[in-house]
Design an enzyme around this catalytic site. Structure first.
Site, PDB file in Angstrom:
ATOM      1  N   GLU A 339       0.797  -1.222   0.000  1.00  0.00           N
ATOM      2  CA  GLU A 339       0.000   0.000   0.000  1.00  0.00           C
ATOM      3  C   GLU A 339       0.831   1.274   0.000  1.00  0.00           C
ATOM      4  O   GLU A 339       0.360   2.339  -0.368  1.00  0.00           O
ATOM      5  CB  GLU A 339      -0.976   0.016   1.189  1.00  0.00           C
ATOM      6  CG  GLU A 339      -0.328  -0.026   2.549  1.00  0.00           C
ATOM      7  CD  GLU A 339      -0.144  -1.459   3.040  1.00  0.00           C
ATOM      8  OE1 GLU A 339      -0.031  -1.649   4.249  1.00  0.00           O
ATOM      9  OE2 GLU A 339      -0.100  -2.382   2.208  1.00  0.00           O
ATOM     10  N   ASP A 381      22.031  15.049 -31.061  1.00  0.00           N
ATOM     11  CA  ASP A 381      22.650  15.854 -32.112  1.00  0.00           C
ATOM     12  C   ASP A 381      24.122  16.006 -31.762  1.00  0.00           C
ATOM     13  O   ASP A 381      24.539  15.708 -30.641  1.00  0.00           O
ATOM     14  CB  ASP A 381      21.956  17.216 -32.174  1.00  0.00           C
ATOM     15  CG  ASP A 381      22.353  18.023 -33.409  1.00  0.00           C
ATOM     16  OD1 ASP A 381      23.004  17.448 -34.299  1.00  0.00           O
ATOM     17  OD2 ASP A 381      22.021  19.211 -33.475  1.00  0.00           O
ATOM     18  N   ASP A 656      17.785  20.345 -28.969  1.00  0.00           N
ATOM     19  CA  ASP A 656      17.437  21.693 -28.538  1.00  0.00           C
ATOM     20  C   ASP A 656      16.767  22.526 -29.619  1.00  0.00           C
ATOM     21  O   ASP A 656      16.531  23.710 -29.429  1.00  0.00           O
ATOM     22  CB  ASP A 656      18.684  22.433 -28.036  1.00  0.00           C
ATOM     23  CG  ASP A 656      19.770  22.545 -29.112  1.00  0.00           C
ATOM     24  OD1 ASP A 656      19.546  22.058 -30.239  1.00  0.00           O
ATOM     25  OD2 ASP A 656      20.834  23.115 -28.817  1.00  0.00           O
ATOM     26  N   ASP A 660      13.781  18.987 -33.334  1.00  0.00           N
ATOM     27  CA  ASP A 660      13.923  17.884 -32.364  1.00  0.00           C
ATOM     28  C   ASP A 660      12.647  17.634 -31.569  1.00  0.00           C
ATOM     29  O   ASP A 660      12.561  16.642 -30.837  1.00  0.00           O
ATOM     30  CB  ASP A 660      15.057  18.195 -31.379  1.00  0.00           C
ATOM     31  CG  ASP A 660      16.406  18.303 -32.050  1.00  0.00           C
ATOM     32  OD1 ASP A 660      16.687  17.482 -32.934  1.00  0.00           O
ATOM     33  OD2 ASP A 660      17.182  19.217 -31.698  1.00  0.00           O
ATOM     34  N   ASN A 749       1.569  -3.847   8.992  1.00  0.00           N
ATOM     35  CA  ASN A 749       1.928  -3.279   7.699  1.00  0.00           C
ATOM     36  C   ASN A 749       2.268  -1.801   7.814  1.00  0.00           C
ATOM     37  O   ASN A 749       3.178  -1.309   7.132  1.00  0.00           O
ATOM     38  CB  ASN A 749       0.774  -3.467   6.706  1.00  0.00           C
ATOM     39  CG  ASN A 749       0.845  -4.813   6.017  1.00  0.00           C
ATOM     40  OD1 ASN A 749       1.614  -5.016   5.096  1.00  0.00           O
ATOM     41  ND2 ASN A 749       0.049  -5.755   6.497  1.00  0.00           N
TER      42      ASN A 749
END
Length: 914
Positions: A339, A381, A656, A660, A749
């Protein structure tokens, strides 16, 4: 670039294909359509283009511009907008495990609104979602702060009315419309897609679209003929790639030198840039992290769906109390469910984001941290990543290809004395010469005249006077020095300088020097020729006609040099199991040269035109064996990324530019830099404050540490919980009472999971960090089944001890039985963390970090204290006799010993642990 028959979205992605394929097909179709329309404008004469746009060389009237703005809309492109805070908050809770926890909490509340388990589960869900929301909100604000301010106006010719003269006015870029005539000068951003009408010495930086590191020449008409006769603007630029068309300048690029006027042919979403941006908004494709979490989540849910009904049935049949059996079944479901997984994952990712921010990395999307650690292919690149993103003079050569200082001297004189705007290569020549030598040059020479550069001649010349000693006899000596494109300069040469001698340029010698220049071009260098001539009749002014009978001195060779640490950074990535592939819009010769210089095995360089001819299956095979791709457009870059992913790789993309953005979005982890264009930063998951592969390598290590700690928690908790539930099954079948109350299971738990909150601060073994790490649902299931039952062996041993040694063999002694198993179960769960967290021998070969050690001690002390605490009665505990604890120590030591033995066998059998 040759383009094949356009492929429509329907042909690219049939109706049965996924949403991602349809998005990619839409992007390709839009980009091709925009490219074809621009190619049409390029091919038509300028006068025809103006006529087709109902425009004039003097520009539009203000009224016409207003009507067109209303018809075509603002000149803006679609871009990713940050979601509203409430949307981001809702998405933070979108997780399969959170859904399970909410369901369990709802069932528990329906059964008993006062059940403390409802509060416990609700807190876990709330903390998990809020932690993820806050970290991504902070990172989003940091990314927004990186956006650079840009010029928002441009110079446009407008007229007050149909008969009025044209006036140049500054208008906001978003109000530019088709048909506007825009005036461009050095430093201007191109506001839309323009067809040039006039241009003078225009150089445009279009690296953001093409990836080329050097500015490119643009012109309104083809170069003049060999005789120097200007040519008419008839269009006829035979290319279907708008980036390569000499008479087109595109939105997103900028003017580096020269002046021009152009008519706007496309704005907003209709531009080449806009055609790419329009397909980049909306839901992002599923990444490696998303798919991995989903698979692991449903694996654990399947375990729950099998185990819980079995426990419910056995308890109901053996005890006869079906209401109590239902409650216990729900408690087992909670016990089986990790959990705290959403919270631990969120804490792990947030911890990783904070650590990476200290290394100059901004994490926009937390999931990208794990993807960075799983990345086994990085597409990048070359400009600014492998190279320094600046032009330097690499060598200065005589006519035989040997270095010669005299060539540098003449090249420097030409660059130093020119009065026009120096380009990057002129500046590189000047930077190569020391300041002391500049003073000497100024003393030896003075400027007489210059013949400026133009794109038809592709050269420029200066005429200098050799300064004589005061009083010395003789007339002035004027020297003409020419620097420019090899072919154009060589056509003007009749002699060459050879080891200080001036000799005739014969046909054989001309072929020899041409080969020298071509050889260096093929090595990826930009080569210029330098020639000189002593003027026979000195005068005050000179013209193009004086550029004749020159003597070739030699060549200047330029390049964007590799970064000093690029080879080391690439080797570091290779050592981490990451293959680097260079994907660039630059030409293949330059790309191959740079890659070879930094130690990349180049092999066959694949060009973008080759990619268009391949279907997806063929491209997948080609991408797997190719290291360098050159002259690729945005659509081709994205296809390469998807082909690698289809081959089973986790792909990162570092870019950049505008070109791209699509690949950044499709990659499992998109990486950009703070100096990138906005659309690249919006598409990226991670932003580097330094465009440096070394920084990226540190991010990879952090990503693997984050993933390692996450998978560590999952395997520890899932296997331990599975073992506990298996023990419950056995106990339910043979013991006449419940082996542990539902509230005890929840408390056990809770204590264990709180102790695991220190997991994000744990360290990983160095060996683990050497390879990419990925989600493996099958491996987690195997781990649960193989390792989980170990704890059941010792749980059953404790059952036997409590039943036979301490007499807890009836309902009257069930509280003692439950208390004894509670302590043994909690301590074994907590201590086994140190056995599972490493494949080595714990505490000897590998020790946990101090936060984990502290939380382990606190969890152990809490477990030992609870049966003796004031809360004991309300939780159903009773104090344990002193004789219990030696048995407990023996069971725990045996448990750790057997686990270490089976761990060794497991690693030997399956070759993996975490």
């Amino acid at each position: 670039m040759t383009m094949l028959t356009p492929r429509t979205p329907a042909r690219l992605a049939p109706p049965g294909r996924g949403r991602r394929e349809r998005k990619a097909a839409e992007l390709e179709s839009r980009t091709r359509r925009a490219g074809e329309q621009l190619a049409g404008f390029s091919a038509r004469p300028g006068a025809q283009v103006l006529q087709d746009l109902s425009a004039t060389p003097g520009g539009l009237t203000h009224a016409e511009a207003a009507l067109r703005l209303e018809r075509h809309g603002a000149n803006v492109v679609a871009h990713e907008r940050a979601p509203r805070s409430w949307v981001r908050l809702a998405k933070a809770f979108r997780n399969p495990f959170i859904a399970v926890l909410v369901f369990l909490a709802a069932v528990m509340w329906w059964q008993d609104p006062a059940d403390p388990g409802v509060v416990i589960l609700s807190v876990m869900v709330g903390v998990s979602g809020l932690l993820r929301f806050w970290q991504e909100f902070r990172s989003g604000r940091a990314a927004d702060a990186l956006k650079e301010l840009v010029t928002t106006t441009c110079a446009v010719q407008r007229r007050a009315g149909s008969g009025a003269g044209a006036a140049t006015v500054e208008v906001p870029m978003d109000q530019v419309v088709p048909g506007d005539v825009v005036k461009l000068a050095a430093g201007d951003l191109i506001p839309a897609d323009l067809r040039l009408i006039t241009a003078k010495d225009l150089m445009v930086g279009q690296a953001a679209l093409s990836g080329e590191s050097l500015p490119v020449a643009k012109a309104d008409a083809p170069p003049r003929s060999a005789g120097g006769t200007p040519t008419e603007d008839l269009g006829r630029f035979e290319t279907t790639d708008p980036v390569e068309a000499d008479n087109l300048v595109l939105m997103g690029t900028s003017v580096t030198s020269g002046t021009a006027t152009g008519v706007v042919v496309a704005t907003g979403a209709d531009t080449y840039f806009g055609s790419m941006a329009g397909s980049l908004v909306g839901e992002r494709p599923q990444t490696n992290f998303d798919n991995g979490v989903r698979k692991v989540s449903f694996l654990l849910i399947r375990f729950m769906l099998v185990m819980v009904p079995v426990v419910f049935a056995i308890n109901g049949l053996t005890k006869g109390d079906w209401d109590e059996a239902f409650l216990f079944g729900i408690a087992v479901a909670v016990g089986l469910t990790p959990e705290m997984l959403p919270m631990v994952v969120s804490a792990n990712l947030a911890r990783g984001a904070v650590a990476m921010s200290q290394r100059k990395v901004v994490v926009k999307r937390l999931n990208a941290i794990q993807n960075l650690g799983a990345m086994d292919v990085l597409c990048t690149d070359k400009t600014g990543t492998l190279t320094e993103d600046r032009i330097v003079l690499d060598r200065y050569l005589d006519v035989h290809g040997n270095e010669d200082d005299e060539v540098l001297e003449y090249g420097y004189l030409n660059s130093h004395f020119q009065t026009g705007l120096r380009n990057l290569m002129d500046q590189a020549v000047i930077n190569r010469v020391d300041e002391a030598e500049e003073v000497v040059v100024d003393a030896r020479f003075s400027m007489v005249d210059e013949i400026p550069f133009d794109f038809a001649r592709r050269r420029m010349s200066v005429v200098l006077d050799r300064n004589r000693i005061v009083g010395a006899p003789g007339r002035p000596e004027h020297v003409l020095i020419t620097k420019g494109a090899v072919e154009e300069v060589l056509d003007l040469c009749t002699h060459v300088r050879d080891r200080g001698r001036r000799i005739e340029l014969t046909g054989q010698l001309r072929s020899h020097v041409t080969r020298i220049a071509e050889d260096h071009n093929h090595r990826g260098l930009r080569v210029l020729a330098v020639a000189t001539c002593t003027m026979s009749s000195p005068r005050d002014t000179y013209s193009v006609a004086d550029e004749e009978q020159l003597t070739l001195v030699g060549f200047l060779a330029f390049l964007d040099p590799p970064k000093a640490d690029a080879a080391r950074a690439l080797q570091g990535l290779a050592d981490k199991g990451i293959a680097v592939k260079v994907v660039t819009g630059d030409n293949d010769l330059v790309a191959a040269r740079v890659c070879a210089d930094v130690g990349i095995d180049v092999g066959h360089v694949v060009l973008g035109a080759e990619i268009d001819a391949l279907d997806d299956a063929a491209l997948r095979a080609l991408a797997a064996r190719t290291t360098v791709f050159a002259k690729v457009n945005p659509v081709q870059k994205a296809r390469i990324v998807r082909a690698l992913q289809a081959g089973g790789h986790t792909v990162g993309f570092l870019g950049d530019g505008i070109n791209d953005a699509a690949a950044l979005r499709d990659a499992d982890v998109g990486i950009s830099v703070d100096t990138a264009v906005d659309i690249a930063k919006e598409s990226a998951d991670i932003i580097l404050l330094e465009k440096d592969l070394t920084v990226l390598e540190q991010g990879v290590i952090q990503g693997r540490t984050t993933f390692g700690n996450t998978i560590k928690y999952i395997k520890m908790t899932a296997s331990s919980n599975f073992g506990n539930v298996f023990s419950v099954l056995v106990a339910s079948a043979f013991i006449p009472f419940q082996p542990m109350l539902a509230i005890m299971l929840l408390v056990q738990n809770l204590v264990y999971d709180i102790a695991q909150l220190a997991t994000p601060w744990d360290r990983m073994d160095e060996e683990y960090l050497r390879k990419p790490r990925n989600w493996d649902a099958k491996g987690i299931g195997r781990f649960m089944v193989c390792i989980g039952p170990i704890s059941s062996v010792f749980d059953i041993a404790m059952f036997v001890i409590m039943w036979n040694v301490f007499g807890a063999d009836s309902e009257a002694g069930q509280a003692l039985f439950q208390s004894g198993w509670f302590i043994e179960g909690l301590l074994s769960q907590t201590l086994i963390v140190h056995m599972i967290r490493t494949r080595k021998i714990p505490f000897i070969q590998s020790r946990a970090s101090w936060p984990v050690m502290v939380m382990t001690v606190l969890a152990v002390l809490t477990g030992l204290y609870l049966p003796f605490s004031p809360l004991a009665a309300s939780l159903g505990f009773v104090p344990l006799p002193a004789g219990y604890f030696p048995w407990l120590i023996g069971v725990l030591l045996a448990y750790c010993t057997l686990t270490q033995l089976l761990k060794t066998l497991y690693i030997r059998r399956f070759g993996t642990w975490l």
